[in-house]
Design an enzyme around this catalytic site. Structure first.
Site, PDB file in Angstrom:
ATOM      1  N   LYS A  97       0.830  -1.211   0.000  1.00 33.45           N
ATOM      2  CA  LYS A  97       0.000   0.000   0.000  1.00 33.45           C
ATOM      3  C   LYS A  97       0.859   1.254   0.000  1.00 33.45           C
ATOM      4  O   LYS A  97       0.514   2.245  -0.616  1.00 33.45           O
ATOM      5  CB  LYS A  97      -0.934   0.026   1.211  1.00 33.45           C
ATOM      6  CG  LYS A  97      -2.107  -0.929   1.103  1.00 33.45           C
ATOM      7  CD  LYS A  97      -3.135  -0.650   2.189  1.00 33.45           C
ATOM      8  CE  LYS A  97      -4.310  -1.600   2.100  1.00 33.45           C
ATOM      9  NZ  LYS A  97      -5.222  -1.474   3.233  1.00 33.45           N
ATOM     10  N   LYS A 149      -6.917 -10.417  -8.916  1.00 29.28           N
ATOM     11  CA  LYS A 149      -8.083 -10.696  -8.061  1.00 29.28           C
ATOM     12  C   LYS A 149      -9.093  -9.556  -8.161  1.00 29.28           C
ATOM     13  O   LYS A 149      -8.718  -8.404  -8.412  1.00 29.28           O
ATOM     14  CB  LYS A 149      -7.658 -10.949  -6.608  1.00 29.28           C
ATOM     15  CG  LYS A 149      -7.315  -9.750  -5.800  1.00 29.28           C
ATOM     16  CD  LYS A 149      -7.251 -10.134  -4.314  1.00 29.28           C
ATOM     17  CE  LYS A 149      -7.177  -8.880  -3.474  1.00 29.28           C
ATOM     18  NZ  LYS A 149      -7.305  -9.081  -2.053  1.00 29.28           N
ATOM     19  N   LYS A 191     -11.498  -3.698  -5.189  1.00 33.10           N
ATOM     20  CA  LYS A 191     -12.031  -2.346  -5.367  1.00 33.10           C
ATOM     21  C   LYS A 191     -10.956  -1.384  -5.858  1.00 33.10           C
ATOM     22  O   LYS A 191     -11.271  -0.305  -6.345  1.00 33.10           O
ATOM     23  CB  LYS A 191     -12.669  -1.848  -4.075  1.00 33.10           C
ATOM     24  CG  LYS A 191     -11.710  -1.760  -2.914  1.00 33.10           C
ATOM     25  CD  LYS A 191     -12.438  -1.595  -1.610  1.00 33.10           C
ATOM     26  CE  LYS A 191     -11.504  -1.953  -0.469  1.00 33.10           C
ATOM     27  NZ  LYS A 191     -12.134  -2.482   0.694  1.00 33.10           N
TER      28      LYS A 191
HETATM   29  P1  AMP Z   1     -10.928  -5.831   1.042  1.00 32.59           P
HETATM   30  O1  AMP Z   1     -11.978  -5.600   0.009  1.00 32.59           O
HETATM   31  O2  AMP Z   1      -9.561  -6.001   0.447  1.00 32.59           O
HETATM   32  O3  AMP Z   1     -10.994  -4.848   2.178  1.00 32.59           O
HETATM   33  O4  AMP Z   1     -11.216  -7.266   1.685  1.00 32.59           O
HETATM   34  C1  AMP Z   1     -12.274  -7.548   2.598  1.00 32.59           C
HETATM   35  C2  AMP Z   1     -12.344  -9.070   2.786  1.00 32.59           C
HETATM   36  O5  AMP Z   1     -12.733  -9.698   1.544  1.00 32.59           O
HETATM   37  C3  AMP Z   1     -11.008  -9.705   3.202  1.00 32.59           C
HETATM   38  O6  AMP Z   1     -11.243 -10.753   4.133  1.00 32.59           O
HETATM   39  C4  AMP Z   1     -10.444 -10.237   1.901  1.00 32.59           C
HETATM   40  O7  AMP Z   1      -9.598 -11.340   2.109  1.00 32.59           O
HETATM   41  C5  AMP Z   1     -11.733 -10.647   1.143  1.00 32.59           C
HETATM   42  N1  AMP Z   1     -11.546 -10.479  -0.327  1.00 32.59           N
HETATM   43  C6  AMP Z   1     -11.323  -9.293  -0.967  1.00 32.59           C
HETATM   44  N2  AMP Z   1     -11.225  -9.489  -2.318  1.00 32.59           N
HETATM   45  C7  AMP Z   1     -11.389 -10.824  -2.523  1.00 32.59           C
HETATM   46  C8  AMP Z   1     -11.396 -11.653  -3.689  1.00 32.59           C
HETATM   47  N3  AMP Z   1     -11.223 -11.159  -4.909  1.00 32.59           N
HETATM   48  N4  AMP Z   1     -11.593 -12.990  -3.527  1.00 32.59           N
HETATM   49  C9  AMP Z   1     -11.785 -13.516  -2.281  1.00 32.59           C
HETATM   50  N5  AMP Z   1     -11.787 -12.793  -1.138  1.00 32.59           N
HETATM   51  C10 AMP Z   1     -11.600 -11.455  -1.242  1.00 32.59           C
END
Ligand code: AMP
Ligand code: TRP
Length: 383
Positions: free
Chosen positions: A163, A244, A247
């Site tokens: 980050k 992956k 956002k």
């Molecule tokens: P974030 O959107 O990065 O804040 O992630 C929030 C939660 O969603 C965390 O537990 C991540 O590990 C999970 N997560 C985010 N993006 C993915 C994805 N593409 N596939 C699976 N899990 C995800």
């Protein structure tokens, strides 16, 4: 549940081995730039459901809608675990200001996050859901843990490195983010932390901090385990299946938001990148796009990938995508509808969150009081 031993510790705290974590090597310094169940009516003597293991997890309110990756990778298991565990979930708005933010937007996104979490099935009778800034023990414990975290140790966190390399504005808060995350979990004496694979290193850090604190001052925190959701793995971006779904992607074309309109969902799935050939088979190496779509289809429809492969044998990508688009649109539409219902009555929504915060506070305050007396602080005086 919580057994408190309030006897002050005596004697020396920490031996030379304990203090190893404090050593800072010049090479380990990160280059920083700054401008350079149910816990209903819970008291600590009234365990929610005796014998249930406690889970804690958090999610940042940093977008208007959660996406399918969040749902399949993390939030789905939050919903499942509320029925089998003593579940405490948190919308981590303190974490959300580690990168620049807009105050009004953050406030609104916290509500939108809560509304979506209730809409996907979190039930306030089955779990505790609250917003981090409503429980002041989080930053209070975080400070204590920061004073037991080595600088080099925090600098090794890969998410910070990642980050900080992407942001112009790199704050101390971004650096100490994983310590606040440790405080989140340790305050609740959680046994398990359901998260995606990307959080494994942060869980390792919180385990180390809990063990270090316990070894120094006597048993204070439960040492938590990561509960990594393997079934779905990572949901990939539909437009760039080698990345992956996230956002932070440069385009929204490959991201299915839970609040997307059905037609938008159909359009995104229709234009999803598929691979050479016509066969609908699961083969991550050679057909990452189709494999990702098969995973999404299989999880949302509750059908095995093998069954889907045989159903679509001899058919083209067009038929497959058309059906998948309906599966995803049918899945998301009621979530969006329920989310809007919650958002239509923000007074009630805020009340639900305040009740969640009260339940959370009852647990957090007890842990904090114990940690405070162990390090020699006076007890906080609230209001
Ligand atoms: P974030 O959107 O990065 O804040 O992630 C929030 C939660 O969603 C965390 O537990 C991540 O590990 C999970 N997560 C985010 N993006 C993915 C994805 N593409 N596939 C699976 N899990 C995800
Ligand atoms: N760091 C987590 C993420 O980016 C969010 C989070 C904050 C969290 N505190 C937590 C997750 C405590 C689990 C437990 O997804």
């Amino acid at each position: 549940m919580l057994l408190l031993r309030l006897t002050p510790t005596s004697g020396s705290i920490g031996n030379s081995h304990d203090r190893d974590w404090m050593r800072v090597s010049a090479r380990s310094l990160p280059s920083c730039r700054y401008g350079c169940g149910r816990i209903a009516n819970m008291t600590t003597t009234d365990p929610a459901v005796p014998g249930r293991s406690r889970v804690f997890s958090g999610i940042q309110p940093t977008s208007d809608s959660f996406h399918l990756g969040n749902y399949l990778g993390a939030l789905r298991s939050w919903v499942d675990m509320q029925h089998t565990h003593d579940a405490v979930y948190c919308i981590v708005d303190l974490h959300a200001i580690t990168i620049s933010h807009d105050p009004k937007e953050l406030h609104q996104r916290c509500r939108a996050a809560a509304a979506q979490l209730f809409a996907i099935g979190l039930d306030p009778e089955e779990c505790t859901l609250f917003v981090q800034s409503q429980v002041p023990e989080h930053p209070m414990l975080s400070w204590m843990l920061e004073c037991h975290t080595g600088f080099g140790e925090a600098g090794r966190m890969t998410q910070f490195k990642d980050k900080s390399s992407k942001n112009e504005r790199v704050t101390v808060g971004l650096f100490t983010y994983p310590v606040l995350q440790a405080a989140d979990v340790l305050l609740y004496q959680a046994n398990e932390v359901p998260v995606g694979e990307d959080q494994r290193q942060h869980i390792e850090l919180m385990r180390n901090l809990a063990q270090r604190f316990n070894a120094t001052y006597g048993d204070t925190f439960t040492v938590p385990n990561a509960h990594i959701v393997k079934a779905t793995g990572t949901v990939q971006d539909l437009a760039e299946p080698e990345r992956k779904m996230s956002k932070s992607a440069s385009s929204t074309a490959g991201i299915i938001d839970l609040l997307d309109q059905p037609n938008r969902i159909r359009k995104k799935i229709k234009s999803a990148v598929t691979d050479a050939g016509r066969e609908i088979v699961y083969d991550v190496d050679n057909k990452p796009g189709v494999s990702n779509l098969l995973t999404i289809y299989s999880t949302l429809a509750g059908e095995s990938v093998a069954d889907l492969e045989s159903r679509y044998e001899g058919k083209g990508y067009g038929d497959f995508k058309k059906d998948l688009a309906e599966v995803v649109a049918d899945f998301c539409a009621p979530i969006a509808e329920r989310t809007n219902e919650y958002l239509d009555d923000v007074t009630e929504l805020d009340k639900m969150l305040a009740q969640g915060a009260q339940k959370a506070h009852a647990i957090a305050a007890e842990t904090l009081a114990n940690a405070y007396s162990r390090v020699g602080f006076r007890q906080p005086v609230y209001g």
